[in-house]
Design an enzyme around this catalytic site. Sequence first.
Site, mmCIF file in Angstrom:
data_model
loop_
_atom_site.group_PDB
_atom_site.id
_atom_site.type_symbol
_atom_site.label_atom_id
_atom_site.label_comp_id
_atom_site.label_asym_id
_atom_site.label_seq_id
_atom_site.Cartn_x
_atom_site.Cartn_y
_atom_site.Cartn_z
ATOM 1 N N GLY A 1 0.821 -1.192 0.000
ATOM 2 C CA GLY A 1 0.000 0.000 0.000
ATOM 3 C C GLY A 1 0.859 1.247 0.000
ATOM 4 N N SER A 2 0.340 2.334 -0.574
ATOM 5 C CA SER A 2 1.049 3.607 -0.518
ATOM 6 C C SER A 2 0.830 4.246 0.855
ATOM 7 C CB SER A 2 0.563 4.525 -1.630
ATOM 8 O OG SER A 2 0.921 3.971 -2.886
ATOM 9 N N GLY A 3 1.578 5.307 1.124
ATOM 10 C CA GLY A 3 1.468 5.986 2.405
ATOM 11 C C GLY A 3 2.665 5.720 3.308
ATOM 12 N N HIS A 4 3.615 4.906 2.814
ATOM 13 C CA HIS A 4 4.810 4.583 3.611
ATOM 14 C C HIS A 4 6.071 5.193 3.002
ATOM 15 C CE1 HIS A 4 2.141 1.836 5.588
ATOM 16 N NE2 HIS A 4 1.993 1.096 4.507
ATOM 17 N N LYS B 1 5.999 -7.456 2.715
ATOM 18 C CA LYS B 1 5.782 -7.216 4.149
ATOM 19 C C LYS B 1 4.612 -8.093 4.610
ATOM 20 C CE LYS B 1 5.087 -2.696 3.956
ATOM 21 N NZ LYS B 1 4.937 -2.624 2.486
ATOM 22 N N ASP C 1 -1.205 -8.280 1.103
ATOM 23 C CA ASP C 1 0.039 -8.322 0.328
ATOM 24 C C ASP C 1 0.497 -9.759 0.102
ATOM 25 O OD1 ASP C 1 0.272 -5.528 0.165
ATOM 26 O OD2 ASP C 1 1.373 -5.396 2.048
ATOM 27 N N HIS D 1 -0.082 1.212 9.778
ATOM 28 C CA HIS D 1 -1.349 1.689 9.227
ATOM 29 C C HIS D 1 -2.234 2.214 10.341
ATOM 30 C CE1 HIS D 1 0.133 -1.787 6.920
ATOM 31 N NE2 HIS D 1 -0.094 -1.014 5.902
#
Lengths: 331, 331
Positions: free
Chosen positions: A53-56, A104, A109, A218
């Site tokens: 996921g994006s945001g990291h 991860k 994922d 998250h």
Amino acid sequence: MKKLINKPEDVLADALKGVAAAHPELRVDHQHRVIYRAEPKADGKVALISGGGSGHEPLHGGFVGPGMLDAACCGEVFTSPTPDQMVGATTVVDRGAGVLHIVKNYTGDVMNFEMAGELVADSGVRVETIVTDDDVAVEDSTWTAGRRGVGVTVLLEKIVGAAAEEGQDLDAVLALSRRVNGQGRSMGMALTSCTVPAAGKPTFELPEDQMEMGVGIHGEPGRHRVPIAGAAEIAERLVEPVLADLQFGGSPGIVMLSGLGGTPLLELYLLFGEVAPLLEKAGVQVVRSLVGNYITSLDMAGASLTVLKADDELVRLWDAPVRTAGLRWGV
Amino acid sequence: MKKLINKPEDVLADALKGVAAAHPELRVDHQHRVIYRAEPKADGKVALISGGGSGHEPLHGGFVGPGMLDAACCGEVFTSPTPDQMVGATTVVDRGAGVLHIVKNYTGDVMNFEMAGELVADSGVRVETIVTDDDVAVEDSTWTAGRRGVGVTVLLEKIVGAAAEEGQDLDAVLALSRRVNGQGRSMGMALTSCTVPAAGKPTFELPEDQMEMGVGIHGEPGRHRVPIAGAAEIAERLVEPVLADLQFGGSPGIVMLSGLGGTPLLELYLLFGEVAPLLEKAGVQVVRSLVGNYITSLDMAGASLTVLKADDELVRLWDAPVRTAGLRWGV
């Protein structure tokens, strides 16, 4: 919600335009949301793919480049990329020497990369997978069976990337990735929640006088909420569970203190000034370190500590040249 | 106030311990709060010193190293360092070729560096000073006569640092620094205030539906408060006053989009994706760019845009090797 965005549903697509504009050394496949190296590929190199996921950010797109990843599959914010993204990326980057998927440990994922691996196997590309699970905070969590994969992923992408770059084959690269994951431990803490653009409000409420120890990247709950404390005590609460989980004594350590996105560098250095002596006192020789934003949770204030039990070989691979947006040295 | 600190009055001293622990390639004089390069000095190189209040990290300490600064004088948060810090640093780094003081245009910094320059002159060290003043937002401000010095300082330290490293003399280095400052323009905006540790509360209040255009890096008021807008409109409001202030047309541009400390990289890339096409459309060729946290305001959410009108020579010096905590390439 105060964010530098247009529409919440366009965050990833819009951000990828910026990545493309800022980094001519990368090639962005906007349709499939995959970031590749732009330069021609060397034959016979094991290819490394990660994603999530994006945001990291800078994880994972910021770690694409010589010495680290060959491609990163970008999911929507906090959402796994899809198997077809992974299949596409795997097929494009394969140079005949096979592909390592770096995943991860989050249910979505893991499932999607597994599916992608099966789909690609039919086309004759050899794929191996390493699932990172270094977070000592909780044994199972909201979105995982088993421990969450967090900061060690950054160190693994660097070290294993160097091994692939120098020509190690897929078996060696896989074995190395298992060794790095097995020798790395992380623990995080949050002062505030993050706000997912599509939600428009903080993921959780954390009172002004409390902090969350062992938070996930998250905003998943951690071990416990405790009264907010000074940096010296926070350092102890990060270091103690990491050291309790693995015998580090006497080994060199590669240490990362990553901000979670909303914490300024001044505070990260301050916290590292408390963390480093605690590690040294416990017999970990801090031979290499990273202090900054490397694996983040949108705008969350807080930090995560990752300690990798290293040796001469891991330090040598760590020091090898790398040229990515997020980590760069030697070139 | 939620921060990773111990006592508010110890923030700088504690943070410097972390800088020392994280960067063996730097030497930290804890008593005088000066960060130096650790490696032996080359004779005959013009030395570069900068400094200012803390809270803007990685500026300036993160830009000490080969290819950039020789030393950074660290003031308390948002407070000028003192003349004695500057005198000490100047005396230590002088290699007989003189010293350039790089000063952001804030009253305290300018006054103290001026005093330091006079004190050092008696000892025979030749000192020249460049005062940066690139912020187009306001003509005078809370803490300045004239425009504020902001983002161009980062680009100047890099470019002029490269010139000094390759052996240019003090006259040439000074002339170059004037040229860079004269050709650079910046504009910032904030979504939130920052919180100074010693104050314990936000410097200003910004309602949930408003943003501040032209904010200073200490939370000084900017041009005006306006309703919060999407990234596309924010980009226009940053680009327009920069382009209106200097004729950029047809020139190559070195562009920096810096976060202010509390804004995640995902949003910075997204905003850069809006900024870059606007610049290109106006005839600025974006030949080099930086997107990330380079000149910050503690934990403020927001961003600042800096555009430098470049040419082949400035791009060559930009590309020269640099090895600092905040910028690193070519080595």
